[in-house]
Write an enzyme that holds these catalytic residues in place. Structure first.
Site, PDB file in Angstrom:
ATOM      1  N   ASP A  30      37.135  29.859  29.818  1.00 50.17           N
ATOM      2  CA  ASP A  30      37.797  29.923  29.054  1.00 50.17           C
ATOM      3  C   ASP A  30      37.540  29.782  27.638  1.00 50.17           C
ATOM      4  O   ASP A  30      36.872  28.864  27.118  1.00 50.17           O
ATOM      5  CB  ASP A  30      39.199  29.321  29.003  1.00 50.17           C
ATOM      6  CG  ASP A  30      40.610  30.012  28.664  1.00 50.17           C
ATOM      7  OD1 ASP A  30      41.725  30.754  29.598  1.00 50.17           O
ATOM      8  OD2 ASP A  30      40.816  30.338  27.724  1.00 50.17           O
ATOM      9  N   ILE A  31      37.685  30.674  26.534  1.00 54.40           N
ATOM     10  CA  ILE A  31      37.696  30.114  25.265  1.00 54.40           C
ATOM     11  C   ILE A  31      38.463  29.715  24.519  1.00 54.40           C
ATOM     12  O   ILE A  31      38.159  29.200  23.257  1.00 54.40           O
ATOM     13  CB  ILE A  31      37.227  32.198  24.697  1.00 54.40           C
ATOM     14  CG1 ILE A  31      36.960  32.189  23.048  1.00 54.40           C
ATOM     15  CG2 ILE A  31      39.146  32.399  24.078  1.00 54.40           C
ATOM     16  CD1 ILE A  31      36.564  33.360  22.620  1.00 54.40           C
ATOM     17  N   ASN A  87      49.859  32.585  35.777  1.00 56.51           N
ATOM     18  CA  ASN A  87      50.394  33.558  35.121  1.00 56.51           C
ATOM     19  C   ASN A  87      50.640  34.326  35.614  1.00 56.51           C
ATOM     20  O   ASN A  87      50.088  35.267  35.530  1.00 56.51           O
ATOM     21  CB  ASN A  87      50.071  33.290  33.428  1.00 56.51           C
ATOM     22  CG  ASN A  87      50.184  31.827  33.016  1.00 56.51           C
ATOM     23  OD1 ASN A  87      50.317  30.278  33.551  1.00 56.51           O
ATOM     24  ND2 ASN A  87      49.234  31.361  32.204  1.00 56.51           N
ATOM     25  N   VAL A  96      46.546  38.456  28.805  1.00 54.71           N
ATOM     26  CA  VAL A  96      45.593  39.066  29.266  1.00 54.71           C
ATOM     27  C   VAL A  96      46.241  39.765  30.592  1.00 54.71           C
ATOM     28  O   VAL A  96      45.871  39.284  32.025  1.00 54.71           O
ATOM     29  CB  VAL A  96      44.229  38.816  29.563  1.00 54.71           C
ATOM     30  CG1 VAL A  96      43.251  39.489  29.823  1.00 54.71           C
ATOM     31  CG2 VAL A  96      43.782  37.482  28.299  1.00 54.71           C
ATOM     32  N   HIS A 100      43.975  37.290  37.025  1.00 56.80           N
ATOM     33  CA  HIS A 100      42.810  35.953  36.565  1.00 56.80           C
ATOM     34  C   HIS A 100      43.621  34.706  37.072  1.00 56.80           C
ATOM     35  O   HIS A 100      45.457  34.166  37.076  1.00 56.80           O
ATOM     36  CB  HIS A 100      42.487  35.816  35.304  1.00 56.80           C
ATOM     37  CG  HIS A 100      43.283  35.995  34.519  1.00 56.80           C
ATOM     38  ND1 HIS A 100      44.181  37.430  33.923  1.00 56.80           N
ATOM     39  CD2 HIS A 100      44.042  34.526  33.908  1.00 56.80           C
ATOM     40  CE1 HIS A 100      44.354  36.785  33.050  1.00 56.80           C
ATOM     41  NE2 HIS A 100      45.145  35.002  33.167  1.00 56.80           N
ATOM     42  N   HIS A 102      43.393  30.923  36.966  1.00 56.44           N
ATOM     43  CA  HIS A 102      42.602  29.342  35.887  1.00 56.44           C
ATOM     44  C   HIS A 102      42.743  28.390  37.029  1.00 56.44           C
ATOM     45  O   HIS A 102      43.188  27.629  37.377  1.00 56.44           O
ATOM     46  CB  HIS A 102      43.823  28.860  34.831  1.00 56.44           C
ATOM     47  CG  HIS A 102      44.119  29.860  33.232  1.00 56.44           C
ATOM     48  ND1 HIS A 102      43.744  30.261  32.805  1.00 56.44           N
ATOM     49  CD2 HIS A 102      45.594  31.648  34.059  1.00 56.44           C
ATOM     50  CE1 HIS A 102      44.218  31.188  31.696  1.00 56.44           C
ATOM     51  NE2 HIS A 102      45.232  31.657  32.547  1.00 56.44           N
TER      52      HIS A 102
HETATM   53  P1  5GP Z   1      46.844  34.235  30.684  1.00 56.08           P
HETATM   54  O1  5GP Z   1      47.303  33.453  29.767  1.00 56.08           O
HETATM   55  O2  5GP Z   1      46.285  36.421  30.575  1.00 56.08           O
HETATM   56  O3  5GP Z   1      47.399  33.132  31.354  1.00 56.08           O
HETATM   57  O4  5GP Z   1      45.098  33.962  29.875  1.00 56.08           O
HETATM   58  C1  5GP Z   1      44.404  34.624  29.908  1.00 56.08           C
HETATM   59  C2  5GP Z   1      43.043  33.262  29.414  1.00 56.08           C
HETATM   60  O5  5GP Z   1      42.066  34.242  28.395  1.00 56.08           O
HETATM   61  C3  5GP Z   1      43.379  32.776  27.796  1.00 56.08           C
HETATM   62  O6  5GP Z   1      43.861  31.286  28.285  1.00 56.08           O
HETATM   63  C4  5GP Z   1      42.707  33.064  26.394  1.00 56.08           C
HETATM   64  O7  5GP Z   1      41.793  31.799  25.821  1.00 56.08           O
HETATM   65  C5  5GP Z   1      41.491  33.427  27.148  1.00 56.08           C
HETATM   66  N1  5GP Z   1      41.181  34.282  26.628  1.00 56.08           N
HETATM   67  C6  5GP Z   1      41.241  34.895  26.066  1.00 56.08           C
HETATM   68  N2  5GP Z   1      40.556  35.763  25.232  1.00 56.08           N
HETATM   69  C7  5GP Z   1      38.931  35.474  25.970  1.00 56.08           C
HETATM   70  C8  5GP Z   1      37.573  35.801  25.295  1.00 56.08           C
HETATM   71  O8  5GP Z   1      37.398  37.033  24.685  1.00 56.08           O
HETATM   72  N3  5GP Z   1      36.398  35.439  26.357  1.00 56.08           N
HETATM   73  C9  5GP Z   1      37.145  34.253  27.077  1.00 56.08           C
HETATM   74  N4  5GP Z   1      36.220  33.618  27.595  1.00 56.08           N
HETATM   75  N5  5GP Z   1      38.739  34.258  27.342  1.00 56.08           N
HETATM   76  C10 5GP Z   1      39.603  34.288  26.671  1.00 56.08           C
END
Ligand code: 5GP
Ligand code: ZN
Length: 114
Positions: A30-31, A87, A96, A100, A102
């Site tokens: 994760d970034i 999530n 996103v 996915h 985590h």
């Molecule tokens: P969500 O909030 O949808 O459950 O998780 C999305 C995750 O994607 C977040 O933890 C966020 O930090 C990660 N994320 C967003 N943009 C990028 C990216 O460009 N590269 C990577 N590796 N992770 C990302």
């Protein structure tokens, strides 16, 4: 899904730190890590969320969880423990919309999460 961030990462159009890949999924760091280890496990097939998953994706969903467990054992934090999170939609904190998993580890996690 040409405008999907994770489809672009899977296609190699956006760089990521790859942890694991196979025919079904790709795992990368994760970034914005929320723990010492924070890996995202993403199916190659695009579907928006768990809310949009269908019966024929049952094997894919199981594969994502088993991959999380494999990575945890490979990285030697399985015995200490880890947190797996999906999530889903607005109140679930999803940002996103490509499903996915985590995989978080390296510190204790409280429950229930905030
Ligand atoms: P969500 O909030 O949808 O459950 O998780 C999305 C995750 O994607 C977040 O933890 C966020 O930090 C990660 N994320 C967003 N943009 C990028 C990216 O460009 N590269 C990577 N590796 N992770 C990302
Ligand atoms: Zn996608």
């Amino acid at each position: 899904m040409s405008d999907c961030l994770f489809c672009k990462i899977i296609a190699g159009e956006i760089p990521s730190k790859l942890v694991y890949q196979d025919d079904v999924c790709v795992a990368f760091n994760d970034i914005s890590p929320q723990a010492p280890t924070h890996v995202l496990i993403v199916p190659r097939e695009h579907f928006d969320s768990l809310d949009k998953a269908e019966k024929h994706q049952k094997e894919t969903l199981g594969h994502l969880l088993l991959t999380a467990a494999d990575i945890a054992r490979d990285k030697n934090f399985a015995a200490d423990g880890y947190r797996v999170v999906i999530n889903t939609n607005r109140d679930g904190g999803q940002t996103v919309y490509h499903l996915h998993v985590h995989l978080l580890a390296g510190r204790p996690f409280i429950f229930p999460p905030g």
